[in-house]
Design a protein around this motif. Structure first.
Motif, mmCIF file in Angstrom:
data_model
loop_
_atom_site.group_PDB
_atom_site.id
_atom_site.type_symbol
_atom_site.label_atom_id
_atom_site.label_comp_id
_atom_site.label_asym_id
_atom_site.label_seq_id
_atom_site.Cartn_x
_atom_site.Cartn_y
_atom_site.Cartn_z
ATOM 1 N N ASN A 118 -7.806 -146.229 7.611
ATOM 2 C CA ASN A 118 -8.137 -144.847 8.158
ATOM 3 C C ASN A 118 -9.505 -143.933 7.352
ATOM 4 O O ASN A 118 -10.027 -143.390 7.522
ATOM 5 N N LEU A 119 -9.774 -144.941 6.162
ATOM 6 C CA LEU A 119 -10.243 -144.395 5.165
ATOM 7 C C LEU A 119 -11.681 -143.982 5.419
ATOM 8 O O LEU A 119 -12.055 -143.028 5.361
ATOM 9 N N ALA A 120 -12.524 -145.283 6.300
ATOM 10 C CA ALA A 120 -14.114 -144.542 6.258
ATOM 11 C C ALA A 120 -13.452 -143.453 7.341
ATOM 12 O O ALA A 120 -14.606 -142.662 7.187
ATOM 13 N N MET A 121 -12.983 -143.685 8.400
ATOM 14 C CA MET A 121 -12.599 -142.116 8.917
ATOM 15 C C MET A 121 -12.511 -141.040 8.586
ATOM 16 O O MET A 121 -13.426 -139.982 8.681
ATOM 17 N N LEU A 122 -11.810 -140.677 7.703
ATOM 18 C CA LEU A 122 -11.465 -140.144 7.159
ATOM 19 C C LEU A 122 -12.303 -139.335 5.951
ATOM 20 O O LEU A 122 -13.204 -138.526 5.716
ATOM 21 N N ILE A 123 -13.161 -140.487 5.408
ATOM 22 C CA ILE A 123 -13.951 -139.982 4.613
ATOM 23 C C ILE A 123 -15.730 -138.823 5.572
ATOM 24 O O ILE A 123 -16.449 -138.464 4.703
ATOM 25 N N ASP A 124 -15.970 -139.321 6.682
ATOM 26 C CA ASP A 124 -16.393 -138.702 7.336
ATOM 27 C C ASP A 124 -16.189 -137.628 7.881
ATOM 28 O O ASP A 124 -17.048 -136.664 7.733
ATOM 29 N N TRP A 125 -15.006 -137.470 8.304
ATOM 30 C CA TRP A 125 -14.359 -136.522 7.969
ATOM 31 C C TRP A 125 -14.428 -135.161 7.264
ATOM 32 O O TRP A 125 -15.079 -133.983 6.771
ATOM 33 N N ILE A 126 -14.463 -135.670 5.967
ATOM 34 C CA ILE A 126 -14.293 -135.214 4.163
ATOM 35 C C ILE A 126 -15.822 -134.651 4.476
ATOM 36 O O ILE A 126 -16.487 -133.507 4.157
ATOM 37 N N ALA A 127 -16.949 -135.610 4.549
ATOM 38 C CA ALA A 127 -18.805 -135.119 4.599
ATOM 39 C C ALA A 127 -18.708 -134.181 5.504
ATOM 40 O O ALA A 127 -19.620 -133.622 5.170
ATOM 41 N N GLN A 128 -18.494 -134.071 6.905
ATOM 42 C CA GLN A 128 -18.322 -132.720 7.474
ATOM 43 C C GLN A 128 -18.138 -131.472 6.941
ATOM 44 O O GLN A 128 -18.489 -130.157 7.745
ATOM 45 N N TYR A 129 -17.442 -131.283 6.234
ATOM 46 C CA TYR A 129 -16.475 -129.953 5.731
ATOM 47 C C TYR A 129 -17.678 -128.878 5.292
ATOM 48 O O TYR A 129 -17.277 -127.698 5.959
ATOM 49 N N ASP A 130 -18.395 -129.120 4.734
ATOM 50 C CA ASP A 130 -19.321 -127.668 4.408
ATOM 51 C C ASP A 130 -20.450 -127.323 6.031
ATOM 52 O O ASP A 130 -20.938 -126.909 5.970
ATOM 53 N N VAL A 131 -20.480 -128.043 6.578
ATOM 54 C CA VAL A 131 -21.294 -127.739 8.110
ATOM 55 C C VAL A 131 -20.487 -127.791 9.228
ATOM 56 O O VAL A 131 -21.212 -127.086 10.054
ATOM 57 N N ARG A 132 -19.202 -128.155 9.609
ATOM 58 C CA ARG A 132 -18.484 -128.073 10.586
ATOM 59 C C ARG A 132 -18.300 -126.575 10.493
ATOM 60 O O ARG A 132 -18.371 -125.028 9.819
ATOM 61 N N SER A 133 -17.343 -125.553 11.712
ATOM 62 C CA SER A 133 -17.340 -124.384 11.770
ATOM 63 C C SER A 133 -16.452 -124.340 13.035
ATOM 64 O O SER A 133 -15.546 -122.921 13.021
ATOM 65 N N ASP A 134 -15.206 -124.966 12.495
ATOM 66 C CA ASP A 134 -13.941 -125.436 13.191
ATOM 67 C C ASP A 134 -12.762 -125.085 12.827
ATOM 68 O O ASP A 134 -13.440 -124.272 11.288
ATOM 69 N N THR A 135 -11.342 -125.007 12.606
ATOM 70 C CA THR A 135 -10.712 -124.415 12.062
ATOM 71 C C THR A 135 -10.320 -125.076 10.142
ATOM 72 O O THR A 135 -10.093 -124.657 9.381
ATOM 73 N N PHE A 136 -10.855 -126.809 10.433
ATOM 74 C CA PHE A 136 -10.530 -127.420 9.408
ATOM 75 C C PHE A 136 -11.539 -126.936 8.222
ATOM 76 O O PHE A 136 -12.604 -127.625 7.567
ATOM 77 N N SER A 137 -12.783 -126.423 8.361
ATOM 78 C CA SER A 137 -14.289 -126.036 7.860
ATOM 79 C C SER A 137 -13.894 -125.320 6.621
ATOM 80 O O SER A 137 -13.224 -124.335 6.093
ATOM 81 N N LYS A 138 -15.419 -124.810 5.639
ATOM 82 C CA LYS A 138 -15.486 -124.994 4.269
ATOM 83 C C LYS A 138 -15.120 -123.217 4.804
ATOM 84 O O LYS A 138 -14.416 -122.453 4.107
ATOM 85 N N LEU A 139 -16.344 -123.173 5.889
ATOM 86 C CA LEU A 139 -16.570 -121.391 6.624
ATOM 87 C C LEU A 139 -15.017 -120.830 6.380
ATOM 88 O O LEU A 139 -15.593 -119.807 6.484
ATOM 89 N N ALA A 140 -14.542 -121.315 7.343
ATOM 90 C CA ALA A 140 -13.204 -120.923 7.810
ATOM 91 C C ALA A 140 -12.238 -120.288 6.712
ATOM 92 O O ALA A 140 -11.277 -119.784 6.588
ATOM 93 N N HIS A 141 -11.936 -121.811 5.959
ATOM 94 C CA HIS A 141 -10.946 -121.655 4.154
ATOM 95 C C HIS A 141 -11.819 -120.411 3.360
ATOM 96 O O HIS A 141 -10.823 -119.366 2.831
#
Length: 159
Positions: A118-141
């Motif tokens: 699952n690591l490749a998917m997780l790394i891609d997910w982590i990399a999107q943190y600053d640009v996402r706007s969902d409940t998992f995003s840096k913006l929400a945090h």
């Protein structure tokens, strides 16, 4: 009596810090990953109402606790009961490095090989943190951190 919420990007060290605090201060520990997802393939989120029931049951059963996760929608259900929040606001590259080096998480994966698959998917997910706007995003945090009334701590590097 201590009631702590820890949040941040995947790989920021939430589980590690929560386990340390739980052990040192004798806190009950809830990893929101254990209630946020249904046990189906492909994974689907548990309903907000069902997750809320689990969170409220946990809070009502324990006087002192630490709750950790990246789910702002779930964290918001617990923050009214918390004394303190800790935002692990690490750079994305540090989170990716941590994810690559994390030990096997038996409460999430049947074995280390399944976790690593699952690591490749997780790394891609982590990399999107600053640009996402969902409940998992840096913006929400950031919003959750700023709105919390109580003791607030932000870490920008692993200690």
């Amino acid at each position: 009596m201590s009631k702590v919420i820890i949040f941040g990007n995947s790989g920021s060290g939430k589980s590690t810090l929560a386990k340390q605090l739980a052990e040192q201060s004798h806190l009950s520990h809830l990893d929101l990953d254990t209630i946020a997802w249904q046990a189906v393939n492909p994974p689907q989120r548990t309903s907000l109402s069902e997750s809320n029931r689990s969170i409220q049951q946990f809070i009502s059963r324990h006087d002192s606790w630490v709750i950790e996760g990246c789910y702002t929608d779930l964290l918001e259900l617990a923050t009214p009961f918390a004394d303190e929040v800790i935002f692990l606001n690490l750079p994305v590259n540090d989170c990716i490095s941590n994810a690559k080096n994390r030990p096997w998480e038996p409460h999430k994966y049947s074995n280390k090989q399944a976790q690593d698959a699952n690591l490749a998917m997780l790394i891609d997910w982590i990399a999107q943190y600053d640009v996402r706007s969902d409940t998992f995003s840096k913006l929400a945090h950031e919003k959750l951190f700023e709105q919390f009334v109580g003791v607030k701590t932000m870490f920008t590097a692993n200690q």
